[in-house]
Scaffold this motif. Structure first.
Motif: not given
Length: 143
Positions: A89-91, A111-117, A119-125
């Protein structure tokens, strides 16, 4: 119309909080403990936000019944959101909101979000893992 939110939040201390609320009132929750040094800041979160016709669950037992009755749809919603982010996901998207094809009379977004990049790359998992564990996690929710 009732606004129902089912959420999962990963904390910096490793704890994972899952909850269920109706019209902003939390009915159910569970905190899987993290490290002994508490840090409630979030690393990432996932919300399933539903607007449904009629009145939502009004008690803990009604909320559990609602989760059981709709668990297949909710798991499918998480998987559909995961399929939308195959790489990450895009930051700049805070949070990313994925509209889900829902039953008549419902509006549903994940809706979803990650603080660190990372974790964003792993959001699908994270989304797929919650979909896989959804029923067992839902059974742990308590008032």
């Amino acid at each position: 119309m009732a606004k129902i939110e089912i959420y999962r939040q990963k904390r910096v201390d490793g704890g994972i909080r899952t909850g269920f609320s109706v019209d902003g009132a939390r009915l159910l929750q569970h905190l899987q403990a993290g490290s002994p040094e508490p840090d409630p800041a979030l690393e990432w979160f996932i919300d399933i936000r539903c607007t449904v016709r009629g009145k939502g669950p009004a008690s803990e037992s009604e909320a559990q019944t609602w989760l059981t009755e709709h668990s297949e749809f909710l798991r499918d919603a998480l998987r559909a959101a995961a399929d939308d982010i195959p790489v990450g996901i895009d930051a700049d998207l805070w949070p990313h909101i994925q509209e889900i094809n829902a039953p008549k009379g419902w509006k549903v977004v994940v809706a979803y979000s990650a603080i660190k990049r990372v974790d964003g790359r792993q959001m699908a998992s994270h989304l797929r893992a919650w979909a896989k564990q959804f029923n067992s996690v839902a059974r742990k929710l308590a008032a």
